[in-house]
Scaffold this motif. Structure first.
Motif, PDB file in Angstrom:
ATOM      1  N   ALA A   1     -36.077 -32.335 -65.146  1.00  0.00           N
ATOM      2  CA  ALA A   1     -37.107 -33.278 -64.783  1.00  0.00           C
ATOM      3  C   ALA A   1     -37.592 -33.904 -66.149  1.00  0.00           C
ATOM      4  CB  ALA A   1     -38.460 -32.741 -64.128  1.00  0.00           C
ATOM      5  N   ALA A   2     -37.505 -32.948 -67.271  1.00  0.00           N
ATOM      6  CA  ALA A   2     -37.821 -33.578 -68.527  1.00  0.00           C
ATOM      7  C   ALA A   2     -36.920 -34.284 -69.235  1.00  0.00           C
ATOM      8  CB  ALA A   2     -38.360 -32.157 -69.487  1.00  0.00           C
ATOM      9  N   GLY A   3     -35.947 -34.586 -68.618  1.00  0.00           N
ATOM     10  CA  GLY A   3     -34.753 -35.255 -69.231  1.00  0.00           C
ATOM     11  C   GLY A   3     -33.872 -34.740 -70.187  1.00  0.00           C
ATOM     12  N   ILE A   4     -34.025 -33.200 -70.543  1.00  0.00           N
ATOM     13  CA  ILE A   4     -33.204 -32.592 -71.591  1.00  0.00           C
ATOM     14  C   ILE A   4     -31.724 -32.462 -70.884  1.00  0.00           C
ATOM     15  CG2 ILE A   4     -32.965 -30.400 -72.643  1.00  0.00           C
ATOM     16  CD1 ILE A   4     -35.897 -30.165 -72.471  1.00  0.00           C
ATOM     17  N   ALA A   5     -30.607 -32.561 -71.752  1.00  0.00           N
ATOM     18  CA  ALA A   5     -29.274 -32.453 -71.510  1.00  0.00           C
ATOM     19  C   ALA A   5     -29.103 -31.203 -71.176  1.00  0.00           C
ATOM     20  CB  ALA A   5     -28.430 -33.053 -72.523  1.00  0.00           C
ATOM     21  N   GLU A   6     -28.151 -30.846 -70.297  1.00  0.00           N
ATOM     22  CA  GLU A   6     -27.806 -29.194 -69.834  1.00  0.00           C
ATOM     23  C   GLU A   6     -27.017 -28.688 -71.248  1.00  0.00           C
ATOM     24  OE1 GLU A   6     -25.413 -28.681 -66.493  1.00  0.00           O
ATOM     25  OE2 GLU A   6     -26.832 -30.283 -65.285  1.00  0.00           O
TER      26      GLU A   6
END
Length: 219
Positions: free
Chosen positions: A137-142
């Protein structure tokens, strides 16, 4: 012509004088005897008369002045000064009706003050979710989730409401100060979104932030 009497015997002059002296002596003795009787009678009657003349003194009524005298203090004056001994007066008690305790009037806080106090209090996170959901949800890449998990596990143990009592740092990544996080520093998504900008802005990436943390144990 006066006939002469031969039967009359003339009285000698000495006898006549002695008779006069005797009567005069008896008169003087009688006078003094009478005077003695009068004096004796006066001596007997006088005490009774005096006793009858003297009336018993009546007890004078108690005046305000005499009462005041009994109420005054005893004053003993010496060379050093006057020592006053207070008199012992009767004790008495006075009952004073206590004043009723006023009932406090409840005060209603204004809407402005209530909103101010509410906004200043920390808004702890009460929602659910998991770390993977929050990072997505925070937009951090896996590809960066491993770096994020390493840092967050050591900063807060993935507790969104973690707070440092000494510094005031808050949230998953312990943002300092907590107020710099846009939104709510205790919201995990807001906290991770701010952390992404901090990691890339200071260390170039989450990988660079991870390398700095492993060497210094803070970031």
């Amino acid at each position: 012509m006066t006939p002469q009497r031969n039967d009359v015997t003339p009285v000698p002059a000495s006898a006549t004088l002695s008779a006069r002296k005797g009567s005069r002596r008896r008169g003087v003795v009688g006078f003094f005897s009478a005077l003695a009787v009068v004096g004796f009678a006066a001596a007997i009657v006088a005490p009774t008369g005096v006793a009858l003349a003297e009336q018993p003194a009546e007890a004078s009524p108690e005046s305000a002045y005499s009462v005041a005298l009994t109420e005054t203090q005893n004053l003993t004056v010496s060379v050093e000064g006057a020592a006053i001994a207070p008199i012992q007066r009767g004790t008495f008690s006075v009952y004073v009706t206590p004043k009723p305790t006023p009932t406090p009037t409840p005060t209603t806080a204004s809407s402005g003050s209530s909103s101010k106090s509410t906004s200043s209090a920390p808004l702890f996170y009460t929602g659910g979710g998991a770390p993977a959901e929050w990072m997505a949800a925070a937009g951090i890449a896996e590809s960066d989730w491993g770096y994020v998990d390493y840092i967050v596990s050591r900063e807060s143990g993935w507790n969104p409401n973690a707070t440092n009592k000494s510094s005031g740092a808050c949230g998953l990544v312990q943002a300092l100060p907590c107020s710099k996080v846009p939104g709510n520093g205790y919201d995990p998504v807001d906290n991770l979104r701010w952390a992404t900008g901090y990691a890339t802005g200071r260390y170039g990436s989450w990988a660079g932030a991870h390398a700095f943390w492993t060497n210094n144990h803070w970031w």
